[in-house]
Enzyme design. Structure first.
Site, PDB file in Angstrom:
ATOM      1  N   ASN A  25       0.876  -1.174   0.000  1.00 18.66           N
ATOM      2  CA  ASN A  25       0.000   0.000   0.000  1.00 18.66           C
ATOM      3  C   ASN A  25       0.912   1.221   0.000  1.00 18.66           C
ATOM      4  OD1 ASN A  25       0.541   0.804   2.827  1.00 18.66           O
ATOM      5  ND2 ASN A  25      -0.507  -1.123   3.262  1.00 18.66           N
ATOM      6  N   ASP A  35       1.593  -8.445   1.533  1.00 17.16           N
ATOM      7  CA  ASP A  35       2.442  -7.486   2.232  1.00 17.16           C
ATOM      8  C   ASP A  35       2.825  -8.012   3.625  1.00 17.16           C
ATOM      9  OD1 ASP A  35       3.741  -5.089   2.415  1.00 17.16           O
ATOM     10  OD2 ASP A  35       1.952  -3.866   2.703  1.00 17.16           O
TER      11      ASP A  35
HETATM   12  P1  ADP Z   1      -4.278  -6.182  -2.566  1.00 19.01           P
HETATM   13  O1  ADP Z   1      -4.256  -5.246  -1.393  1.00 19.01           O
HETATM   14  O2  ADP Z   1      -3.464  -5.645  -3.736  1.00 19.01           O
HETATM   15  O3  ADP Z   1      -5.645  -6.616  -2.939  1.00 19.01           O
HETATM   16  P2  ADP Z   1      -3.655  -8.653  -1.077  1.00 19.01           P
HETATM   17  O4  ADP Z   1      -2.316  -8.959  -0.496  1.00 19.01           O
HETATM   18  O5  ADP Z   1      -4.773  -8.381  -0.134  1.00 19.01           O
HETATM   19  O6  ADP Z   1      -3.394  -7.429  -2.097  1.00 19.01           O
HETATM   20  O7  ADP Z   1      -4.089  -9.825  -2.041  1.00 19.01           O
HETATM   21  C1  ADP Z   1      -3.601 -10.050  -3.338  1.00 19.01           C
HETATM   22  C2  ADP Z   1      -3.763 -11.510  -3.707  1.00 19.01           C
HETATM   23  O8  ADP Z   1      -2.711 -12.274  -3.130  1.00 19.01           O
HETATM   24  C3  ADP Z   1      -5.052 -12.160  -3.226  1.00 19.01           C
HETATM   25  O9  ADP Z   1      -5.562 -12.953  -4.299  1.00 19.01           O
HETATM   26  C4  ADP Z   1      -4.608 -13.036  -2.062  1.00 19.01           C
HETATM   27  O10 ADP Z   1      -5.416 -14.201  -1.936  1.00 19.01           O
HETATM   28  C5  ADP Z   1      -3.227 -13.416  -2.480  1.00 19.01           C
HETATM   29  N1  ADP Z   1      -2.276 -13.757  -1.392  1.00 19.01           N
HETATM   30  C6  ADP Z   1      -2.359 -13.482  -0.057  1.00 19.01           C
HETATM   31  N2  ADP Z   1      -1.265 -13.949   0.577  1.00 19.01           N
HETATM   32  C7  ADP Z   1      -0.465 -14.526  -0.361  1.00 19.01           C
HETATM   33  C8  ADP Z   1       0.807 -15.199  -0.344  1.00 19.01           C
HETATM   34  N3  ADP Z   1       1.487 -15.380   0.795  1.00 19.01           N
HETATM   35  N4  ADP Z   1       1.310 -15.659  -1.524  1.00 19.01           N
HETATM   36  C9  ADP Z   1       0.635 -15.476  -2.680  1.00 19.01           C
HETATM   37  N5  ADP Z   1      -0.550 -14.867  -2.764  1.00 19.01           N
HETATM   38  C10 ADP Z   1      -1.108 -14.394  -1.632  1.00 19.01           C
END
Ligand code: ADP
Length: 171
Positions: A25, A35
């Site tokens: 973010n 993140d």
């Molecule tokens: P944003 O804020 O850009 O939406 P998020 O981190 O909340 O980003 O989610 C982005 C995508 O990554 C979602 O589809 C989520 O399910 C996925 N995600 C969450 N944790 C992991 C991880 N450790 N490795 C890969 N993908 C992940």
């Protein structure tokens, strides 16, 4: 040489690649989802560099669609490329910003000399972007971007996300 696009279902923090893209973010101070996982597993060096970036070049935070690199700390990667995806909107088309995340991340990867880069499905978590549409934008943008990166690996957390990206890669 053309870039190969590959898919893996799994955790982006476990990828042995030159650079891992973080769905950050604008504060660069950490958050949930990808993140949170990156900072948790990568350790405090990543946040320390993010703080330095805020104190120097990015006093107002990182703009949506922009990208910047830090160390990857203890992750099995050399760099983390932080990019800020757009929050999905039903009333405004923000696709250009989501495309920009992919293009700018690859530009930073080129500057670093990264040959393998892992991307999560940017904006599809708390930012609410519909998975199928995000997959289309991600794949189209990477295909259309001139880069020296040899492998772009999309790392999808669950089967539905994997299928959405696989659909885009099918000829
Ligand atoms: P944003 O804020 O850009 O939406 P998020 O981190 O909340 O980003 O989610 C982005 C995508 O990554 C979602 O589809 C989520 O399910 C996925 N995600 C969450 N944790 C992991 C991880 N450790 N490795 C890969 N993908 C992940």
């Amino acid at each position: 040489m053309s870039t190969s696009l590959t898919l893996v279902q799994g955790d982006i923090t476990e990828q042995s690649v030159d650079a891992v893209v973080n769905a950050a973010n604008s504060s660069l101070m950490g958050g949930g989802g990808v993140d949170g996982a990156i900072h948790r597993r990568g350790g405090p060096d990543i946040l320390a560099e993010c703080r330095d970036l805020r104190a120097s070049r990015y006093g107002r935070g990182l703009a949506t669609g922009a990208a910047v690199a830090t160390t990857a700390g203890r992750l099995p990667a050399r760099w983390v490329i932080h990019t800020v995806g757009p929050v999905w909107s039903a009333t405004e088309d923000r696709s250009a910003l989501l495309a920009s995340c992919h293009r700018e991340s690859l530009r930073v990867a080129d500057e670093l000399g990264a040959r393998t880069v892992a991307f999560p499905a940017i904006s599809t978590g708390v930012y609410g972007w519909p998975m199928g549409d995000a997959a289309r934008i991600a794949v189209e943008t990477v295909r259309d971007t001139e880069t020296t990166v040899e492998e772009v690996r999309f790392v999808l957390f669950d089967e539905a996300a994997y299928e959405a990206f696989a659909t885009q890669l099918r000829p």
